[in-house]
Write a protein that holds these residues in place. Structure first.
Motif, mmCIF file in Angstrom:
data_model
loop_
_atom_site.group_PDB
_atom_site.id
_atom_site.type_symbol
_atom_site.label_atom_id
_atom_site.label_comp_id
_atom_site.label_asym_id
_atom_site.label_seq_id
_atom_site.Cartn_x
_atom_site.Cartn_y
_atom_site.Cartn_z
ATOM 1 N N TYR A 1 -1.676 6.608 10.053
ATOM 2 C CA TYR A 1 -2.326 7.362 9.068
ATOM 3 C C TYR A 1 -3.423 8.259 9.611
ATOM 4 O O TYR A 1 -4.319 7.889 10.397
ATOM 5 C CB TYR A 1 -2.780 6.410 7.767
ATOM 6 C CG TYR A 1 -1.576 5.752 7.205
ATOM 7 C CD1 TYR A 1 -1.014 6.291 6.264
ATOM 8 C CD2 TYR A 1 -1.217 4.322 7.462
ATOM 9 C CE1 TYR A 1 -0.073 5.408 5.168
ATOM 10 C CE2 TYR A 1 -0.249 3.752 6.789
ATOM 11 C CZ TYR A 1 0.523 4.455 5.765
ATOM 12 O OH TYR A 1 1.268 3.705 4.989
ATOM 13 N N GLU A 2 -3.546 9.413 8.622
ATOM 14 C CA GLU A 2 -4.793 10.213 8.810
ATOM 15 C C GLU A 2 -5.743 9.559 7.615
ATOM 16 O O GLU A 2 -5.502 9.490 6.511
ATOM 17 C CB GLU A 2 -4.524 11.695 8.686
ATOM 18 C CG GLU A 2 -5.715 12.408 8.555
ATOM 19 C CD GLU A 2 -5.254 13.990 8.137
ATOM 20 O OE1 GLU A 2 -6.321 14.594 7.828
ATOM 21 O OE2 GLU A 2 -4.054 14.431 8.493
ATOM 22 N N VAL A 3 -7.061 9.070 8.316
ATOM 23 C CA VAL A 3 -7.844 8.175 7.353
ATOM 24 C C VAL A 3 -9.116 9.219 7.129
ATOM 25 O O VAL A 3 -9.667 9.839 7.937
ATOM 26 C CB VAL A 3 -8.210 7.214 7.782
ATOM 27 C CG1 VAL A 3 -9.326 6.571 6.851
ATOM 28 C CG2 VAL A 3 -7.113 6.155 8.114
ATOM 29 N N GLY B 1 1.047 9.871 4.234
ATOM 30 C CA GLY B 1 0.587 9.684 5.957
ATOM 31 C C GLY B 1 -0.957 9.896 5.647
ATOM 32 O O GLY B 1 -1.539 9.835 6.840
ATOM 33 N N LYS B 2 -1.505 9.704 4.682
ATOM 34 C CA LYS B 2 -2.923 9.652 4.541
ATOM 35 C C LYS B 2 -3.584 8.675 3.773
ATOM 36 O O LYS B 2 -2.974 8.260 2.736
ATOM 37 C CB LYS B 2 -3.456 11.316 3.979
ATOM 38 C CG LYS B 2 -3.240 12.474 4.789
ATOM 39 C CD LYS B 2 -3.420 13.782 4.187
ATOM 40 C CE LYS B 2 -3.123 14.822 4.985
ATOM 41 N NZ LYS B 2 -3.633 16.200 4.547
ATOM 42 N N TYR C 1 -7.314 0.038 11.283
ATOM 43 C CA TYR C 1 -5.976 -0.250 11.263
ATOM 44 C C TYR C 1 -4.880 0.610 10.845
ATOM 45 O O TYR C 1 -3.708 1.073 11.318
ATOM 46 C CB TYR C 1 -5.568 -1.690 10.695
ATOM 47 C CG TYR C 1 -4.338 -2.219 10.677
ATOM 48 C CD1 TYR C 1 -3.816 -2.714 12.021
ATOM 49 C CD2 TYR C 1 -3.559 -2.518 9.677
ATOM 50 C CE1 TYR C 1 -2.520 -3.270 12.150
ATOM 51 C CE2 TYR C 1 -2.257 -2.759 9.844
ATOM 52 C CZ TYR C 1 -1.626 -3.239 11.021
ATOM 53 O OH TYR C 1 -0.227 -3.774 11.129
ATOM 54 N N PHE C 2 -5.320 1.199 9.696
ATOM 55 C CA PHE C 2 -4.624 2.269 9.244
ATOM 56 C C PHE C 2 -4.424 3.478 10.288
ATOM 57 O O PHE C 2 -3.218 3.953 10.351
ATOM 58 C CB PHE C 2 -5.181 2.861 8.013
ATOM 59 C CG PHE C 2 -4.870 2.201 6.792
ATOM 60 C CD1 PHE C 2 -3.565 1.944 6.095
ATOM 61 C CD2 PHE C 2 -5.897 1.462 5.973
ATOM 62 C CE1 PHE C 2 -3.314 1.366 4.788
ATOM 63 C CE2 PHE C 2 -5.705 0.811 4.912
ATOM 64 C CZ PHE C 2 -4.443 0.782 4.467
ATOM 65 N N PHE D 1 1.100 -1.027 0.010
ATOM 66 C CA PHE D 1 0.032 -0.125 -0.206
ATOM 67 C C PHE D 1 0.968 1.202 -0.050
ATOM 68 O O PHE D 1 1.634 1.617 0.964
ATOM 69 C CB PHE D 1 -1.143 -0.181 1.457
ATOM 70 C CG PHE D 1 -1.647 1.160 1.283
ATOM 71 C CD1 PHE D 1 -2.701 1.440 0.421
ATOM 72 C CD2 PHE D 1 -1.536 2.277 2.112
ATOM 73 C CE1 PHE D 1 -3.507 2.618 0.464
ATOM 74 C CE2 PHE D 1 -2.189 3.513 2.476
ATOM 75 C CZ PHE D 1 -3.208 3.369 1.393
ATOM 76 N N ILE D 2 0.689 2.044 -1.053
ATOM 77 C CA ILE D 2 1.510 3.471 -1.061
ATOM 78 C C ILE D 2 0.458 4.384 -1.162
ATOM 79 O O ILE D 2 -0.022 4.410 -2.536
ATOM 80 C CB ILE D 2 2.308 3.381 -2.510
ATOM 81 C CG1 ILE D 2 3.187 2.174 -2.192
ATOM 82 C CG2 ILE D 2 3.127 4.678 -2.433
ATOM 83 C CD1 ILE D 2 4.478 1.969 -3.580
#
Length: 499
Positions: A60-62, A22-23, A54-55, A16-17
């Motif tokens: 990560y900021e989801v 970071g988002k 999980y992200f 996953f990229i």
């Protein structure tokens, strides 16, 4: 370690990229709100709740967008049967569905765009599709010309020859080819409609998700998903529309959820085996239902049964017993562990805790492997219990570290959440609950019976409907439903009954 995701588009696991460092930007197809939320909905939105969690756990900021289809053939048919406005009808069920998922403990998305509120964006995208040579008008309808989009079928693996052999044209459709699909439908009597360059009408189903996701997330965005049944034609059509309109890649990763079965059979109205969330919650704790879902990989089809829930409940009880034990041992815990003071056995348990976290992360990094993560939690429970068998007075700081780790990892799978209480405070009498509703509308409730109070509410609701104050009308219906009354609108006026 990098998160790997099985991409339905490439049919393989990929690192996953994110589009933006970071988002994570994810769009999940939401409910068509013409009836109550059922366990199949819950299975899908639980899976994406865990993926989102999980992200977030990974730092990560989801941004999570989930649409609400509030304009649709099924909604219009149901609203017409009930004799109410289609948008009023869909708003009522949108509130009910989201409320049931709230009580199940599934976190809400960040944004819930509605089809009826995104009409300008759908019209704009449709016009771009026409301007770019992929769409055409036909007797005030607008269709997408599938054969002009060379990549059509890349998500599902479908070929145009196969589509042509199995396609049909519904009554009233005038297409150039059988497999073309509607972008805009001309207005019909008894349906909601909007002005457009092609006359009054409403959007096709597929265009709403292409337009909404582009509006709120931009193109391309990271993750698009839904149930396995949406891969074709809905998601295939979304790709065609968005990429034909913009010339940009639509989505980087496609994720599809395995469809739930009931006692080994497909869930369907024809079999009469649809289980609504609100009915399930009358018997089962929401955490048990969620933990049942967690024990199946998101791409696998879990089989729902009473026996499966009972087994899940037993396993969940083991986890909670360990949590309670750790809470008891860690009441006097220091802020940090002093590793220099740990005995040899305590050092080994410290390593067990670290190993628990590392293995959990590895499982979840591998395409969100929740069944493996669950197995790792149970392994930690077993090892912890063995440790406590030989250590009746363990280090409090060490137990606090174990507790914090268990809660943090368990929370990714939605464990240990506080239960969402009903809207009305427990212990209030039915009479007082109805009185509270009426007082909001400045009604005198003194000396009235329950039946009289309900009739007063129905009169208040009818007055609001005559003024087209749909918000008040829906609020009264919802508040009555929350305290156990069902309202039915008929040609002779509203009726009510106790559930």
């Amino acid at each position: 370690m990098t998160v790997k995701i099985h991409n339905s588009l490439s049919r393989q696991k990929e690192d996953f990229i994110p589009v933006e460092n970071g988002k994570v930007k994810m769009y999940i197809c939401g409910m068509t709100v013409y009836s109550d939320a059922h366990i199949g909905h819950a299975r899908t939105y639980f899976a994406f709740d865990v993926i989102r969690r999980y992200f977030e756990y990974k730092g990560y900021e989801v941004t999570y967008v989930q649409n609400i289809t509030d304009v649709d053939d099924k909604i219009i048919a149901a609203a017409n049967r009930e004799g109410v406005d289609a948008l009023e009808y869909s708003k009522r069920f949108a509130d009910r569905c989201l409320g049931d998922l709230d009580r199940l403990g599934i976190r809400r998305a960040d944004i819930y765009p509605k089809a009826s509120e995104t009409i300008p964006e759908m019209i704009e995208m449709t016009q771009k599709i026409i301007d770019n040579g992929y769409g055409y008008e036909s007797e005030e309808d607008v269709y997408f010309s599938v054969e002009k989009f060379n990549d059509y079928g890349k998500l599902s693996g479908q070929k145009l020859d196969d589509l042509m052999s199995g396609a049909r044209i519904d009554p009233g459709e005038v297409k150039q080819n059988h497999f073309d699909f509607a972008l805009w439908k001309s207005a019909k009597p008894g349906e909601p409609s909007w002005d457009s360059p092609w006359g009054k009408g409403r959007p096709g189903w597929h265009i709403e998700c292409s337009a909404m996701s582009a509006k709120y997330l931009g193109l391309p965005f990271d993750i698009h998903g839904g149930g396995m049944d949406l891969r074709f034609p809905h998601h295939e059509n979304e790709i065609a529309q968005a990429e034909a309109a913009t010339g940009k890649k639509f989505v980087n990763y496609w994720m599809h959820i395995g469809l739930l079965t009931i006692n080994g059979e497909k869930m369907s109205k024809s079999l009469g085996n649809i289980v609504n969330v609100k009915d399930l919650l009358k018997t089962w704790d929401p955490e048990v239902i969620r933990f049942f879902f967690a024990q199946a990989h998101y791409r696998s089809p879990p089989d729902f049964s009473e026996k499966a829930l009972k087994n899940t409940e037993k396993g969940l009880d083991r986890i909670h017993r360990l949590k309670e034990k750790l809470e008891g041992f860690s009441e006097e815990a220091d802020v940090e562990i002093d590793e220099s003071k740990l005995a040899e056995g305590e050092k080994i348990y410290h390593e067990t805790i670290d190993d628990f976290k590392e293995r959990f992360d590895q499982a979840m990094d591998d395409d969100i492997n929740t069944p493996e993560a669950v197995a790792i939690i149970f392994d930690f429970v077993n090892k912890s219990n063995k440790y406590f068998e030989n250590n009746s007075n363990p280090d409090a700081g060490l137990c606090k570290y174990a507790l914090d780790t268990l809660v943090k990892l368990g929370s990714v799978l939605t464990l240990f959440q506080p239960k969402i209480a009903p809207d009305d405070s427990e212990g209030d009498s039915l009479l007082k609950n109805i009185q509270k509703i009426l007082i909001k509308y400045e009604k005198n409730v003194d000396g009235k019976s329950i039946e009289e109070l309900i009739e007063m509410l129905l009169v208040t609701r009818e007055d609001a409907r005559k003024r087209k104050d749909w918000g008040t009308s829906d609020d009264i219906r919802r508040e009555l439903e929350n305290i156990g009354f069902e309202i039915q609108d008929t040609n002779d006026g509203p009726t009510w009954r106790k559930k």
